[in-house]
Enzyme design. Structure first.
Site, PDB file in Angstrom:
ATOM      1  N   HIS A 363     -16.709   8.159  25.875  1.00  0.00           N
ATOM      2  CA  HIS A 363     -18.115   8.391  26.196  1.00  0.00           C
ATOM      3  C   HIS A 363     -18.404   8.510  27.682  1.00  0.00           C
ATOM      4  CE1 HIS A 363     -19.884   7.565  22.165  1.00  0.00           C
ATOM      5  NE2 HIS A 363     -18.786   6.849  22.018  1.00  0.00           N
ATOM      6  N   LYS A 554     -34.371   6.764  30.534  1.00  0.00           N
ATOM      7  CA  LYS A 554     -32.930   6.547  30.334  1.00  0.00           C
ATOM      8  C   LYS A 554     -32.549   5.390  31.239  1.00  0.00           C
ATOM      9  CE  LYS A 554     -32.328  10.905  31.752  1.00  0.00           C
ATOM     10  NZ  LYS A 554     -31.406  11.551  30.846  1.00  0.00           N
ATOM     11  N   ARG A 555     -31.324   4.855  31.097  1.00  0.00           N
ATOM     12  CA  ARG A 555     -30.910   3.820  32.028  1.00  0.00           C
ATOM     13  C   ARG A 555     -31.044   4.335  33.461  1.00  0.00           C
ATOM     14  NH1 ARG A 555     -28.546  -1.100  29.938  1.00  0.00           N
ATOM     15  NH2 ARG A 555     -28.001  -1.493  32.110  1.00  0.00           N
ATOM     16  N   LYS A 560     -27.700   9.663  37.288  1.00  0.00           N
ATOM     17  CA  LYS A 560     -28.775  10.280  36.510  1.00  0.00           C
ATOM     18  C   LYS A 560     -29.896  10.795  37.414  1.00  0.00           C
ATOM     19  CE  LYS A 560     -27.909   7.280  32.472  1.00  0.00           C
ATOM     20  NZ  LYS A 560     -27.620   8.168  31.327  1.00  0.00           N
ATOM     21  N   THR A 662     -28.493  11.919  24.851  1.00  0.00           N
ATOM     22  CA  THR A 662     -29.035  12.073  23.499  1.00  0.00           C
ATOM     23  C   THR A 662     -30.562  12.096  23.562  1.00  0.00           C
ATOM     24  OG1 THR A 662     -28.639   9.700  23.300  1.00  0.00           O
ATOM     25  CG2 THR A 662     -27.137  11.146  22.119  1.00  0.00           C
ATOM     26  N   LYS A 666     -33.712  14.385  21.656  1.00  0.00           N
ATOM     27  CA  LYS A 666     -34.947  13.851  21.075  1.00  0.00           C
ATOM     28  C   LYS A 666     -36.162  14.543  21.672  1.00  0.00           C
ATOM     29  CE  LYS A 666     -32.342   9.599  20.618  1.00  0.00           C
ATOM     30  NZ  LYS A 666     -31.937   8.351  21.294  1.00  0.00           N
TER      31      LYS A 666
HETATM   32  C1  NBG Z   1     -22.839   7.195  27.235  1.00  0.00           C
HETATM   33  C2  NBG Z   1     -23.000   8.468  28.046  1.00  0.00           C
HETATM   34  C3  NBG Z   1     -24.079   9.372  27.492  1.00  0.00           C
HETATM   35  C4  NBG Z   1     -23.821   9.609  26.017  1.00  0.00           C
HETATM   36  C5  NBG Z   1     -23.680   8.285  25.299  1.00  0.00           C
HETATM   37  C6  NBG Z   1     -23.358   8.467  23.837  1.00  0.00           C
HETATM   38  C7  NBG Z   1     -21.567   5.185  27.829  1.00  0.00           C
HETATM   39  C8  NBG Z   1     -20.251   4.630  28.258  1.00  0.00           C
HETATM   40  N1  NBG Z   1     -21.653   6.499  27.704  1.00  0.00           N
HETATM   41  O1  NBG Z   1     -24.087  10.587  28.175  1.00  0.00           O
HETATM   42  O2  NBG Z   1     -23.285   8.153  29.375  1.00  0.00           O
HETATM   43  O3  NBG Z   1     -24.867  10.355  25.466  1.00  0.00           O
HETATM   44  O4  NBG Z   1     -22.638   7.523  25.870  1.00  0.00           O
HETATM   45  O5  NBG Z   1     -22.236   9.258  23.670  1.00  0.00           O
HETATM   46  O6  NBG Z   1     -22.489   4.427  27.633  1.00  0.00           O
END
Ligand code: NBG
Length: 831
Positions: A363, A554-555, A560, A662, A666
């Site tokens: 991920h 988002k975080r 980002k 993701t 949405k």
């Molecule tokens: C996160 C990514 C996102 C991705 C999500 C789900 C982690 C390690 N990775 O871009 O930063 O959408 O995983 O796949 O949290």
């Protein structure tokens, strides 16, 4: 009270009303007159839970009866969001329940608002796991989601004086009606100690592990029902407990406190979720958590496998185990230990079973997120596992050396052990070697994975690598979050889209239809009104529902680039201050997201946003045109209000850094237009919705690499761009910090110094793209047309499609109901 025969399973209004009253009396012990709203919620939840478990028993039974391969989804994080509304939707009883409660004088929406969501994850990765659980059940794949029942989930965020503060998340304090504890499903997990070689009765060399502590993992099950199907899977979360309530030896010697202390130490394992997103911190307790839940889950799957009448040598035939990132990668080693040490399988055979069982999803490519455990820590906690890692590595490297092209440098790069001080175990390498399939989460990410982090492995085993683009569940993120939109869609194309999201394409024909456009924009406006109310309530800031809602949730992370959006706001602000007459369409900038508690820059970015908000929102010259909001405590519950209200979705990460995203999906499904870079799944969203309906800007991933290789000098951009210079100087001046020029110096210095995420390089392109946004916004019909097309063409991003891809490309499972008759169900296995 009259007893209905279907009080625990019936779905009519009457049966639900009876069951609800019954649960209120007998489940919460209250008479209706004295019931609090939370009691009402609890009684309703119990009522629905009965109906779910009824289906779980059927589903699990059929798994036992059928010869199907099941999925064991291993994830250290889940973010399910509130269960009640989703369960009503999936069961198809929302209206019946509304009516049943209405008849008793209660309002369903007020009761729904009572639920506290389980925050058992950090962000996208945990939410993805929950979307996948929803889809697994909805496309009828038998599955158990395994994870950790953290007593404290992700902290609640409060904003005080513009800064983030963390408040512990006591999500269980009022009880959790959705779970059932299963003390009979419990496993022992060992830690520490040493190993000892011995010869077994056949004279074979064996190893025994003499641990120095053991804890017990207890299963807590939550039913997860699919959408309008009878398949109900479970989320099985493990809670750690002491083996015995008291250490009797210590107790007998009068050392009561030591005995209690041991108990507390065991239970600490599942106390708290580590609040880091995309950063690996090598904390011992974290490794304990990872091993604890991996071991419990494997022991559980082995037990179920045995119940099906099979032997360990065929484990992979009943289970496909997916590793959600490397957090459960130690499961590879634990399965080897269980098979070899405890079930007497020869190493070669055990290894075949292991590789055939596991698949690994990566991920992230961020170096700081790639998990590594120091050999010292790993060996102290899991001495037998370290030996097994060494043996896996020895055999693996020997195989590589057998190939002619392998030199020592390649061997060092591939090794499961990094030899730098401190020596450490590379978990991504372990997961890759121990799996038969490795996937990234969007096309671009999967390519970059093969080019960078796992390059040597991709050359070694090209067939092992594939892509599965992420998806999101349209049930929660459209039907539940945006009910009016869902109804409008259904009125035009029928309700099949919730099961087959690509059917949304049929909306394209209405993109220019004035009546449809009108309904579409009225719904968006109503959603914005609803969010405005919430914003006022949570922040005290009044925003105009007719302004352009420009949203980034988002975080908070430098990659980002929330601070790039901040530079844009400051640019507009300074422009308006200079020339108040110019035409800048009304905009509301909405930010939301948590920062890791120890992430200095991210916390300062939050303060930057709130400081800009304080200035802009109170400045008489601009405040009627621009508003800046930091919406506190972004979580699934709040997200469900945010996505439906957005006009513009900010997806502005440095290209190559966001694995997928993701939230981007949405937003698009809810009719927001995206302003974004060619990163993660943005690339595919743009492909689907059409380049003309997407605001693209910025360097591409190869351009980023090239620029960095050439030598990136952010100051050159600063020197050459007057507007940029003005904005940066303004940030440095102290004007924002109430005269404190030091406040944002770390951000300014970072940007002018090395700017690792290339904000300055992308600044002008971003500003220009925002100009295109404003221009389109001035033409509401064109905007609405593009908004409709975004939803209509985002069907690919359903998590149902992702799960079908996993079934086909990785798990080799045929989705769809297993052959189910009431008879096989009853003969089935209780899991
Ligand atoms: C996160 C990514 C996102 C991705 C999500 C789900 C982690 C390690 N990775 O871009 O930063 O959408 O995983 O796949 O949290």
């Amino acid at each position: 009270m009259k007893q209905s025969t279907n009080i625990r399973t019936g779905l009519t209004t009457e049966e639900i009303r009876e069951a609800f009253c019954d649960n209120l009396r007998c489940g919460t012990g209250k008479v209706e007159r004295f019931a609090t709203r939370h009691d009402l919620y609890f009684a309703l939840a119990l009522t629905i839970r009965d109906r779910l478990f009824d289906r779980t028993v059927e589903s699990l039974g059929t798994y036992g009866g059928a010869n199907a391969r099941r999925v064991g989804y291993l994830s250290a994080e889940y973010l399910p969001g509130p269960h009640l509304g989703n369960n009503l939707l999936n069961l198809g009883v929302t209206e019946a329940v509304r009516e049943a409660l209405g008849g008793l004088g209660h309002d369903l929406d007020e009761i729904l608002a009572e639920e506290e969501e389980p925050g058992l994850g950090n962000g996208g990765l945990g939410r993805l796991a929950s979307c996948y659980m929803d889809s697994l059940a909805s496309v009828e794949v038998p599955a158990i989601g395994y994870g950790i029942r953290y007593e404290f989930g992700i902290f609640d965020q409060v904003i005080r004086d513009g800064w983030q503060h963390e408040v512990t998340d006591k999500w269980l304090r009022r009880g959790n009606p959705w779970e059932i504890a299963r003390p009979e499903i419990a496993y022992e997990v060992k830690f520490g100690g040493r190993t000892e070689p011995y010869k077994d009765k056949d004279g074979r060399f064996r190893v025994r592990w003499l641990p120095d502590t053991e804890v017990k993992g207890i299963a807590y099950d939550t039913p997860l029902l699919g959408y309008r199907v009878s398949t109900c899977n479970i989320l099985r979360l493990w809670k750690a407990e002491a083996i015995e309530s008291f250490d009797f030896a210590a107790f007998n010697h009068g050392d009561y406190y030591r005995a209690v202390q041991d108990k507390m130490a065991s239970e600490n394992i599942t106390k708290v979720l580590y609040p880091n997103d995309e950063v690996a911190v090598g904390k011992e307790l974290r490794l304990k958590q990872q091993f604890f839940f991996s071991s419990c889950s494997l022991q559980d799957m082995l037990r179920i496998h045995r119940l099906l009448g099979s032997t360990p040598a065929t484990f992979h035939q009943s289970w496909a185990v997916q590793l959600n990132d490397t957090h459960p990668a130690v499961a590879v080693v634990e399965l080897m230990r269980l098979l070899v040490d405890e079930h007497d399988l020869p190493w070669e055979e055990a290894w075949k079973v292991t590789q055939a069982t596991f698949a690994y999803t990566n991920h992230t490519l961020l170096p700081e997120a790639l998990e590594k455990w120091s050999v010292e820590l790993f060996g102290a906690l899991l001495p037998r596992h370290l030996e097994i890692v060494y043996e896996i590595n020895r055999r693996f490297l020997e195989e590589v050396r057998g190939k002619s092209s392998a030199d020592d440098r390649l061997i060092a790069r591939l090794s499961l052990i990094e030899e730098n001080k401190p020596r450490s175990v590379r978990m991504a390498h372990l997961a890759t070697v121990g799996s038969h399939a490795v996937n990234g989460v969007a096309e671009l990410h999967s390519e970059l994975l093969k080019e960078t982090v796992l390059h040597d492995f991709a050359r070694l085993w090209p067939g092992k690598f594939c892509n599965v683009t992420n998806g999101v569940t349209p049930r929660r993120f459209v039907a539940l979050s945006n009910r009016a939109l869902a109804e409008l869609i259904t009125s035009r194309v029928g309700d099949g889209w919730l099961k087959e999201l690509t059917k949304l394409r049929e909306l394209e024909q209405f993109a220019d239809d004035p009546e449809f456009q009108k309904q579409w924009s009225e719904i968006k406006l109503a959603n914005k009104l609803r969010l405005s109310g919430l914003i006022l309530q949570r922040t005290g800031i009044g925003v105009a529902p007719d302004s352009l809602f420009d949203v980034q949730v988002k975080r908070i992370h430098e990659y980002k680039r929330q601070h790039l959006a901040a530079l844009h706001i400051l640019t507009l602000y300074l422009r308006l201050r200079r020339d108040p007459e110019i035409d800048v369409p009304k905009r509301t900038f909405i930010f939301g997201g948590k920062s890791a508690p120890g992430y200095f820059m991210a916390k300062r970015i939050i303060k930057l946003i709130t400081a800009i908000g304080d200035m802009v929102n109170s400045d008489p010259v601009v405040r009627d045109r621009l508003k800046v909001v930091f919406f506190p405590d972004f979580n699934v519950t709040n997200a469900q209000f945010v996505y439906p209200a957005a006009n513009l979705s900010e997806q502005i990460s440095t290209a190559g850094k966001e694995a997928s995203g993701t939230g981007n999906m949405k937003f698009a499904l809810n009719g927001a237009l995206t302003i974004g870079t060619l990163d993660g799944a943005n690339v595919e969203i743009r492909e689907e919705v059409g380049a003309e309906n997407f605001f693209l800007f910025g360097l591409t991933a190869p351009e980023v690499t090239e620029l960095k290789a050439r030598g990136y000098h952010p100051r050159e951009y600063y020197n050459q761009n007057e507007n940029l210079r003005e904005v940066i100087d303004f940030m440095a001046s102290g004007a924002l910090g109430g005269g404190d020029a030091e406040l944002f110096r770390p951000i300014v210095d970072n940007l002018l110094g090395d700017d690792p995420f290339l904000l300055l390089a992308d600044y002008q392109a971003y500003i220009d793209a925002q100009e295109r946004v404003s221009a389109l916004w001035r033409d509401p019909r064109s905007w609405t047309r593009q908004s409709i097309l975004n939803s209509a063409r985002a069907g690919k991003f359903s998590s149902d499609r992702s799960i079908r891809d996993y079934c086909e490309r990785i798990w080799k499972i045929q989705p769809g109901a297993p052959p189910s008759t009431a008879k096989t169900a009853r003969q089935g296995v209780r899991q």
